[in-house]
Design an enzyme around this catalytic site. Structure first.
Site, short mmCIF file in Angstrom:
data_model
loop_
_atom_site.label_atom_id
_atom_site.label_comp_id
_atom_site.label_asym_id
_atom_site.label_seq_id
_atom_site.Cartn_x
_atom_site.Cartn_y
_atom_site.Cartn_z
CE LYS A 1 -4.42 0.99 2.26
NZ LYS A 1 -5.15 0.81 3.52
O1 G3P Z 1 -8.79 1.66 4.32
C1 G3P Z 1 -8.68 3.00 4.75
C2 G3P Z 1 -9.51 3.18 5.96
O2 G3P Z 1 -8.99 2.42 7.00
C3 G3P Z 1 -9.69 4.55 6.45
O3 G3P Z 1 -10.85 4.50 7.21
O4 G3P Z 1 -12.41 5.19 8.94
O5 G3P Z 1 -9.97 5.75 9.14
O6 G3P Z 1 -11.39 6.89 7.46
P1 G3P Z 1 -11.18 5.65 8.24
#
Ligand code: G3P
Length: 218
Positions: free
Chosen positions: A87
């Site tokens: 990633k």
């Molecule tokens: O895959 C990316 C994700 O983990 C981000 O999620 O909820 O931290 O915006 P969030």
């Protein structure tokens, strides 16, 4: 649509795997920190543990932000296990690193995508996946799902083979919209996925079946 579990929590990964509902896992440094995984050896071991629990792709994110170290870090991550997808953040150095890793047959997931231009550049550099963040766009008053619709259309028009992972999913409603949009993958917290099972008519119907059975059978 494929489901990835967006977590580094081994219990949740095991639960989802046992239910047979996930096609892979995505992690990021924040999710690793949430599990208290620190130090390079422990972090690398944790990625291997995740790979041993699931059958599909497992995204492991680089910490470096400079081209050469991103490439060497990506090579190290990819050498851990054939399921690892590296990633990489969508910055200029990252786009170069995606190109270099792709030329070495190492698969990449370009992350922190917030507009279609970022996704197109990542796809042109050879990214296997792009990860547009729906929830974080919603958080700042924009329409995260609109970005997914745009990307599905643009990648289709230009025949891009890069797969779209709808990320930063916060709830079941986001997943239902993604299923409609043509996104290849949704990466989600476990409770958002299992929330798909909930419907008041299912609960009421099951209760009726069981009470009718009890009435005649004691
Ligand atoms: O895959 C990316 C994700 O983990 C981000 O999620 O909820 O931290 O915006 P969030």
């Amino acid at each position: 649509m494929k489901f990835f579990l967006d977590t580094a929590n081994l219990d949740q990964i095991r639960t989802a795997q046992e239910m047979g509902i996930i096609d892979g896992v995505t992690t990021n440094p924040s999710l690793m920190a949430k599990e208290g995984i620190t130090g390079e050896t422990n972090i690398l071991d944790h990625y291997v543990k995740i790979c041993n629990l699931v059958e599909g792709d497992v995204s492991a994110e680089v910490i470096s932000t400079e081209y050469k170290s991103m490439v060497s870090e990506g090579e190290k991550l990819a050498s851990l296990h054939p399921q690892i997808v590296v990633k990489i953040p969508v910055i200029a150095e990252g786009i170069k690193a995606i190109k270099a890793l792709t030329s070495k047959d190492i698969r990449t997931n370009c992350t922190l995508i917030f507009n279609p231009g970022q996704a197109l550049l990542a796809a042109k550099a050879g990214a296997s996946y792009v990860s547009p963040f729906i929830g974080r766009l919603d958080d700042i008053g924009q329409d995260g799902m609109e970005l997914i619709h745009q990307l599905v259309h643009i990648f289709d028009v230009y025949g891009m083979t890069t797969e779209i992972i709808a990320a930063s999913i916060r709830n079941t409603s986001h997943i239902l919209q993604c299923m409609d949009s043509g996104a290849h993958v949704a990466t989600c917290p476990l409770d958002a996925i299992t929330g798909l099972l909930n419907h008041p008519l299912t609960e009421a119907g099951l209760e009726k079946f069981l009470s009718d059975h009890r009435r005649l059978n004691g």
